[in-house]
Scaffold this motif. Structure first.
Motif, short mmCIF file in Angstrom:
data_model
loop_
_atom_site.label_atom_id
_atom_site.label_comp_id
_atom_site.label_asym_id
_atom_site.label_seq_id
_atom_site.Cartn_x
_atom_site.Cartn_y
_atom_site.Cartn_z
N TYR A 109 0.85 -1.19 0.00
CA TYR A 109 0.00 0.00 0.00
C TYR A 109 0.88 1.25 0.00
CZ TYR A 109 -4.65 1.95 0.72
OH TYR A 109 -5.85 2.58 0.55
N TRP A 157 -10.09 1.73 -1.17
CA TRP A 157 -9.97 2.03 -2.60
C TRP A 157 -9.74 3.52 -2.85
CZ3 TRP A 157 -13.92 -2.16 -2.88
CH2 TRP A 157 -13.47 -3.24 -3.65
N GLY A 159 -10.48 7.10 -4.42
CA GLY A 159 -10.91 7.43 -5.78
C GLY A 159 -11.96 8.51 -5.82
N TYR A 165 -6.99 7.12 -5.63
CA TYR A 165 -7.38 5.74 -5.90
C TYR A 165 -6.20 4.80 -5.67
CZ TYR A 165 -8.88 1.58 -8.43
OH TYR A 165 -9.19 0.31 -8.75
N VAL A 166 -6.43 3.69 -4.95
CA VAL A 166 -5.41 2.66 -4.76
C VAL A 166 -6.00 1.35 -5.25
CG1 VAL A 166 -4.01 1.41 -3.10
CG2 VAL A 166 -4.45 3.83 -2.75
N GLU A 167 -5.40 0.76 -6.29
CA GLU A 167 -5.96 -0.49 -6.83
C GLU A 167 -5.73 -1.61 -5.81
OE1 GLU A 167 -3.88 -1.68 -10.26
OE2 GLU A 167 -1.92 -1.20 -9.44
N ASN A 168 -6.65 -2.59 -5.81
CA ASN A 168 -6.57 -3.58 -4.73
C ASN A 168 -5.43 -4.57 -4.92
OD1 ASN A 168 -7.68 -5.12 -6.70
ND2 ASN A 168 -9.71 -5.26 -5.75
N ALA A 169 -4.71 -4.54 -6.04
CA ALA A 169 -3.52 -5.36 -6.17
C ALA A 169 -2.44 -4.89 -5.19
CB ALA A 169 -2.99 -5.32 -7.60
N ARG A 170 -2.56 -3.64 -4.72
CA ARG A 170 -1.55 -3.11 -3.80
C ARG A 170 -1.95 -3.27 -2.34
NH1 ARG A 170 1.36 2.19 -5.84
NH2 ARG A 170 2.78 1.30 -4.31
N TRP A 171 -3.12 -3.81 -2.08
CA TRP A 171 -3.51 -4.04 -0.68
C TRP A 171 -2.66 -5.16 -0.13
CZ3 TRP A 171 -9.60 -4.23 -0.55
CH2 TRP A 171 -10.10 -3.06 -1.12
N ASP A 244 -10.45 -9.60 -10.76
CA ASP A 244 -9.08 -9.63 -10.25
C ASP A 244 -8.88 -10.72 -9.20
OD1 ASP A 244 -9.81 -6.74 -8.41
OD2 ASP A 244 -9.39 -8.69 -7.55
#
Lengths: 381, 386
Positions: A109, A157, A159, A165-171, A244
């Motif tokens: 994150y 998220w 946005g 916005y933080v894409e959930n691949a980075r969680w 995803d």
């Protein structure tokens, strides 16, 4: 002895420790040293085999504890962020945790946004704590959770409303573990009720479908379900539509947990006396009225302890997402070690992750024991 | 008579309708998924079916109880994976039961210190994910243990290093075959004898020391066979040659880590099951049996155990199943179990559906088999209430 009906969380702990404290406190009520000696003789040296056992256990402690304390506390390096210092000190390298705790707790994150998962986690944990309080066991709880999930989703998220916005691949890290476990249980719960009702249904086709689903899912390891979610699931979707990895793993965990929860719920349904079903029928209630108003409110109360136990295993099982490459708490603890200078200090990293898991699971198992005692309070004696 | 209502208010008709709707929805969903899958597979040029099993696997497997080479087929590789799963599950179950039994009894000990230690073990082992156990033990073995040249040597001819545990095995001779045969004969004879002793006791009341005689048979006959075969004592010893050992038998670090993790984790659960089983038999039972004049051993064997086991066995089998399913985590530390081999196969051939289906079918067969056994056991031991 019967447990008091209303207890605050603080009293729960007191209650759990009560028997132990009573034995410990007993000698002090007597005459000091003599009473202590009496206690020791009764509990440690009552017979020859007992004495041998005590000595063996003491020897084990003497052999094991001093080196452990020496390593973990005396020779440990707590700060400094330099692996060289750790190697010179020769003890535990807690500086690894000091340096890497942000990564272990929050994964990939964005660093300057870490307050967001932190706040989301706090909200999540408060909601879980609220769910632990029997006063909230009604429809309000569903409302609370809807709000919590909406706010949590917004924080994670972002946005809109000023959050990037933080894409959930980075969680990653602890928030991911909490999300996977909590959503796993919360969303599996309604599905499990339907499955349990279906399994006890009079309609043969519906019963067969539910039995088949429950037995198949319970018969295979979670790893294979996750593999299915990660490599087979994309094949099921029409061309061009992709979902995803996190969502796929979450769906896998929900479907897996639902089968186990359904068995717990079924136990509760089976424990309701037949008279309750017959009385509901005699009142002229339809199937859903009978279940919703008479049977389920009683049955679900009975199965809360097994549901909490299921939550514990679900919480631990989320660690398996390491196999499909999600950055949960265990994965981040492992990945923190790929930094070459820190590589020798794997014990510290795993112990840290282990303590976090232990904290959650231990609290929940104690809570489930308290619930069991509380729910039995009316029927015991 | 009551006038007949409209047909759609008839409970029977509704029941049929509901089932048709549910089944129809499931079939539609299934058809949708299958048609998507077939379209996707066609787009990616992947052939369906299990034909790939006959092709050459081309990858090596670290440890294998069966003869295997990379030139063998995928089917053979998967069979090796299955054998590895079975081995680690069986050994794990044996150790977990043993440790769980000891810890479970220790938790009930009147000795305060022993009971506390057992509690600390149970709580710390079961509140941590099993995968963490595995990763921890694997890291400990591969990082903390010395290399082969400085291997620990706790007992003569046994070496512990970061390449695994090496220990000697007897060199195979004909006498060992005779010993195995003698063991089978002894077990069969003991079973027949036990049956005869039970019938005789039921008819005449005369007891027969079946445990002592059985033990003597099971230990004595193979020993006799060994002596008769010339008492071979040759050992295949591990020896340090260059940077690694030759000879002897090896247990790989992956296997040890997997076994340690699974065993220590599952033992904590088994300990709790054993404890609750013992607690479930009330003290009055022991006192009543002693008052009847039974000996301590008889009380345990004839009164306590049959009742405790009825409580213990069902959750115990589900723990055994859990251990077997958890052995699939081997894929995380690289022990070539069924899932691990199937995973490699999927990566190489792209046959994801067939691979996952194969793994699921195997575990499902084991689970359903054990579930069938459990149902039989439950029926057999159910209390007959009048």
């Amino acid at each position: 002895m019967s447990a008091p009906i209303e207890q605050s969380p603080g009293e729960i702990a007191a209650h759990v420790e009560e028997p132990m404290r009573a034995t410990l406190a007993a000698p002090r009520r007597g005459r000091g040293a003599a009473a202590l000696l009496g206690w020791t003789r009764r509990n440690l040296f009552s017979s020859v085999p007992n004495t041998i056992l005590t000595l063996v256990a003491l020897a084990l402690l003497v052999w094991f504890l001093p080196p452990l304390i020496n390593w973990a506390l005396v020779k440990a390096t707590w700060t400094g962020g330099d692996p060289k210092l750790c190697r010179e000190a020769g003890g535990a390298c807690w500086a690894l945790i000091e340096t890497k705790h942000r990564f272990i707790l929050f994964g990939l994150y964005p660093h300057d946004q870490h307050w967001r998962p932190l706040v989301a986690m706090a909200i999540f944990l408060s909601a879980i704590a609220a769910s632990c309080d029997p006063r909230f066991w009604n429809w309000r709880l569903a409302g609370i959770w809807a709000v919590v999930l909406a706010v949590g989703g917004w924080l994670m998220w972002g946005g809109f409303l000023g959050l990037a916005y933080v894409e959930n691949a980075r969680w990653g890290g602890l928030p991911l573990t909490l999300i996977l476990a909590t959503l796993g249980i919360v969303l599996a719960f309604p599905l499990s009720i339907l499955l349990a009702l279906g399994r006890r249904s009079d309609l043969p086709a519906i019963r067969a479908v539910c039995v088949g689903y429950i037995e198949i899912v319970r018969g295979v390891p979670l790893v294979s379900v996750l593999f299915m979610a990660s490599i087979m699931f994309p094949l099921f979707l029409p061309e061009g539509l992709t979902i995803d990895k996190l969502l796929r793993a979450q769906v896998g965990i929900i479907l897996f947990t639902a089968a186990y929860l359904a068995e717990a719920v079924r136990g509760g349904l089976a424990a309701i006396p037949k008279g309750q079903y017959e009385a509901a029928d005699a009142m002229g209630l339809g199937y859903w009225q009978k279940m919703g108003l008479v049977i389920l409110p009683q049955a679900l109360r009975l199965v809360i302890p097994p549901i909490v136990n299921q939550f514990i295993s679900c919480f631990k099982d989320t660690s398996l997402v390491i196999i499909i490459g999600l950055y949960d708490l265990l994965t981040t603890a492992k990945t923190a070690l790929t930094d070459p200078p820190w590589r020798p200090f794997y014990v510290e990293s795993y112990v840290f992750a282990g303590l976090v898991y232990f904290g959650f699971c231990f609290f929940m198992s104690r809570y489930s024991q308290y619930l069991e005692r509380r729910l039995n309070a009316g029927t015991r004696r | 008579m009551v006038t007949k209502g409209a047909w759609w208010n008839d409970a029977g008709v509704r029941a049929v309708l509901y089932q048709i709707v549910v089944l129809g929805a499931i079939l539609l969903l299934g058809w949708y998924l299958v048609s998507n899958t077939l379209a996707n597979l066609a787009a990616r040029n992947i052939a369906t079916g299990f034909g790939f099993l006959g092709r050459e696997a081309g990858f090596a497997i670290g440890e294998s109880p069966l003869a295997y080479a990379p030139t063998d087929s995928y089917a053979r590789a998967i069979l090796v994976g299955l054998a590895n799963t079975v081995i680690v599950a069986l050994v794990g179950i044996a150790f977990a039961t043993l440790i769980g039994l000891v810890i479970g009894i220790a938790r009930l000990s009147s000795n305060w210190l022993v009971a506390r230690l057992a509690t600390v073990y149970v709580e710390s082992a079961r509140n941590v994910p099993v995968l963490l156990h595995l990763l921890f033990w694997y890291a400990l073995i591969t990082e903390a243990l010395p290399g082969p040249r400085q291997a620990l040597n706790p007992i003569a001819n046994v070496f512990i290093s970061n390449r695994g545990i090496k220990f000697p095995l007897p060199v195979w001779e004909a006498a060992h075959g005779w010993m195995a045969a003698a063991l089978v004969v002894a077990v069969a004879a003991t079973l027949v004898l036990a049956r005869w002793a039970r019938t005789r006791q039921a008819e005449t009341g005369q007891p027969f020391p079946i445990i002592r005689v059985g033990l003597a048979l099971i230990l004595g006959l193979p020993l006799l066979a060994w002596l008769a075969g010339g008492a071979p004592t040759a050992l295949d010893r591990p020896e340090l040659k260059g940077f690694n050992f030759t000879g002897g038998h090896t247990v790989s670090p992956e296997f040890v880590a997997l076994l340690l993790g699974l065993t220590l984790y599952t033992a904590a659960f088994i300990a709790e099951i054993v404890r609750s089983g013992i607690l479930a038999v009330s003290r009055g039972q022991t006192e009543a049996a002693l008052a009847l004049g039974l000996s301590r051993g008889q009380v345990l064997r004839l009164v306590i155990l049959p009742q405790a086991l009825r409580v213990i066995i069902p959750p115990l089998t589900s723990q055994y199943l859990n251990l077997t399913k958890n052995s699939s985590l081997a894929v995380a530390i690289g022990y070539p179990d069924l899932v691990s081999v199937a995973n490699t196969t999927i990566n190489q051939t792209g046959q994801a559906i067939e691979g996952v289906a194969l793994v699921m079918a195997v575990y499902l067969a084991v689970s359903l088999g054990i579930a069938a056994f459990m149902n039989w056991y439950d029926k057999k031991t159910a209390l007959v209430s009048r």
